[in-house]
Write a protein that holds these residues in place. Structure first.
Motif, short mmCIF file in Angstrom:
data_model
loop_
_atom_site.label_atom_id
_atom_site.label_comp_id
_atom_site.label_asym_id
_atom_site.label_seq_id
_atom_site.Cartn_x
_atom_site.Cartn_y
_atom_site.Cartn_z
N SER A 1 25.00 30.44 51.14
CA SER A 1 25.99 29.38 51.25
C SER A 1 25.62 28.22 50.34
O SER A 1 24.48 27.80 50.26
CB SER A 1 26.04 28.91 52.70
N GLY A 2 26.63 27.72 49.64
CA GLY A 2 26.40 26.58 48.75
C GLY A 2 25.90 26.97 47.37
O GLY A 2 25.73 26.11 46.51
N MET A 3 25.64 28.25 47.12
CA MET A 3 25.17 28.70 45.81
C MET A 3 26.31 29.39 45.09
O MET A 3 26.57 30.56 45.32
CB MET A 3 23.99 29.67 45.97
N PRO A 4 27.04 28.67 44.23
CA PRO A 4 28.18 29.29 43.58
C PRO A 4 27.76 30.35 42.58
O PRO A 4 26.75 30.21 41.91
CB PRO A 4 28.87 28.11 42.87
N CYS A 5 28.55 31.43 42.50
CA CYS A 5 28.27 32.48 41.52
C CYS A 5 28.84 32.08 40.17
O CYS A 5 28.34 32.47 39.15
CB CYS A 5 28.92 33.79 41.88
N VAL A 6 29.94 31.38 40.19
CA VAL A 6 30.62 31.01 38.97
C VAL A 6 30.87 29.52 39.03
O VAL A 6 31.32 29.01 40.02
CB VAL A 6 31.98 31.75 38.86
N TRP B 1 31.12 40.51 42.94
CA TRP B 1 30.89 40.21 44.36
C TRP B 1 29.60 39.44 44.57
O TRP B 1 29.54 38.49 45.32
CB TRP B 1 30.87 41.52 45.14
N HIS B 2 28.56 39.87 43.88
CA HIS B 2 27.25 39.26 44.07
C HIS B 2 26.94 38.16 43.08
O HIS B 2 25.87 37.56 43.14
CB HIS B 2 26.15 40.33 44.00
N GLY B 3 27.87 37.90 42.17
CA GLY B 3 27.64 36.84 41.19
C GLY B 3 26.63 37.23 40.14
O GLY B 3 26.08 36.36 39.46
N ASP B 4 26.37 38.52 39.99
CA ASP B 4 25.42 38.98 38.98
C ASP B 4 26.04 38.85 37.60
O ASP B 4 27.19 39.19 37.38
CB ASP B 4 25.03 40.45 39.21
N SER B 5 25.24 38.40 36.68
CA SER B 5 25.69 38.25 35.30
C SER B 5 25.81 39.60 34.62
O SER B 5 25.09 40.54 34.93
CB SER B 5 24.68 37.40 34.54
N PHE B 6 26.72 39.68 33.70
CA PHE B 6 26.78 40.83 32.81
C PHE B 6 25.83 40.53 31.64
O PHE B 6 24.96 41.30 31.32
CB PHE B 6 28.20 41.06 32.30
N ARG C 1 26.77 32.29 33.93
CA ARG C 1 27.96 31.72 34.57
C ARG C 1 29.14 31.74 33.62
O ARG C 1 28.99 31.71 32.41
CB ARG C 1 27.68 30.29 35.02
N TRP C 2 30.34 31.73 34.24
CA TRP C 2 31.56 31.72 33.45
C TRP C 2 32.40 30.52 33.83
O TRP C 2 32.47 30.13 34.99
CB TRP C 2 32.38 32.98 33.70
N GLY D 1 42.98 44.01 42.23
CA GLY D 1 42.87 43.32 43.52
C GLY D 1 41.44 43.24 44.02
O GLY D 1 41.01 42.21 44.55
N ARG D 2 40.68 44.31 43.84
CA ARG D 2 39.27 44.30 44.28
C ARG D 2 38.46 43.29 43.46
O ARG D 2 37.59 42.60 44.01
CB ARG D 2 38.68 45.69 44.19
N PHE D 3 38.72 43.21 42.16
CA PHE D 3 37.99 42.25 41.32
C PHE D 3 38.33 40.82 41.75
O PHE D 3 37.43 39.98 41.87
CB PHE D 3 38.35 42.43 39.84
N ILE D 4 39.59 40.56 42.01
CA ILE D 4 40.01 39.21 42.44
C ILE D 4 39.37 38.86 43.77
O ILE D 4 38.87 37.75 43.97
CB ILE D 4 41.55 39.13 42.50
N GLU D 5 39.37 39.80 44.70
CA GLU D 5 38.75 39.57 46.01
C GLU D 5 37.26 39.32 45.88
O GLU D 5 36.70 38.45 46.55
CB GLU D 5 39.02 40.76 46.94
N ALA D 6 36.60 40.07 45.02
CA ALA D 6 35.15 39.87 44.83
C ALA D 6 34.87 38.47 44.33
O ALA D 6 33.94 37.81 44.81
CB ALA D 6 34.61 40.92 43.86
N LEU D 7 35.64 37.99 43.40
CA LEU D 7 35.45 36.63 42.88
C LEU D 7 35.71 35.59 43.96
O LEU D 7 34.96 34.64 44.13
CB LEU D 7 36.39 36.37 41.71
#
Length: 172
Positions: A4-9, A56-61, A65-66, A93-99
């Motif tokens: 919580s509080g740790m943004p992925c993006v 989903w996990h905020g892992d970088s490619f 960050r983006w 839809g799955r990609f949008i939900e993960a974000l």
């Protein structure tokens, strides 16, 4: 999911690092693009499960960050479509939900007609026309010893690049 509080993006301020996704029914082309220097920070084609998991996990490619996440959307042009189109819609839809689950980041859907009009001024443009417009704008791919901005981009990665350049052009 991140703590919580740790943004992925997160928005990185003036420098826009864009994640552009050209979704497919099984694999998706992904590109991270730096709008300031107009360079490809990394690109590839991955299985959709891996793309969704990283979002989903905020892992970088390639970068941490983006500023924006762009996904090519699907719209109806009145022609019959097959199973793969519907499967691609599910993955979008799955990609949008993960974000959204990651930190509330919203993806921006960009439709192919807008890309065609932006680069070619015609909705009848083909992928090869858009690719040529990108090469005309960014330069030839070059060689391994002297790579250009589009060096190493293949297949559907060109569609990801088109999303990123379109966004860069229309949001500066």
């Amino acid at each position: 999911m991140p703590e919580s509080g740790m943004p992925c993006v997160q928005n990185m301020g003036e420098v826009m690092n864009i994640l552009a996704i050209d979704p497919g029914s099984e694999n998706s082309a992904v590109m991270e693009w730096d709008t300031e220097s107009e360079i490809n920070l990394g690109s590839g084609i991955w299985p959709n499960e891996e793309v969704a998991d990283r979002l989903w996990h905020g892992d970088s490619f390639f970068i941490p960050r983006w500023s924006y996440v762009l996904i090519e959307g699907i719209s109806s042009y009145g022609m019959p479509v097959g199973k793969t189109v519907f499967e691609t819609c599910i993955w979008i839809g799955r990609f949008i939900e993960a974000l959204r689950r990651c930190n509330g980041q919203m993806a921006v859907l960009i439709y192919r007609q807008a890309i065609k009009m932006h680069f070619c001024n015609s909705i009848k443009a083909k992928d090869s026309n858009i690719r040529q417009a990108l090469i005309d704008r960014l330069g030839k791919p070059g060689t391994k010893s002297k790579p250009g901005k589009t060096y190493g981009i293949t297949k559907d990665e060109w569609s990801s690049l088109a999303l990123a350049v379109y966004w860069m052009d229309t949001h500066k």
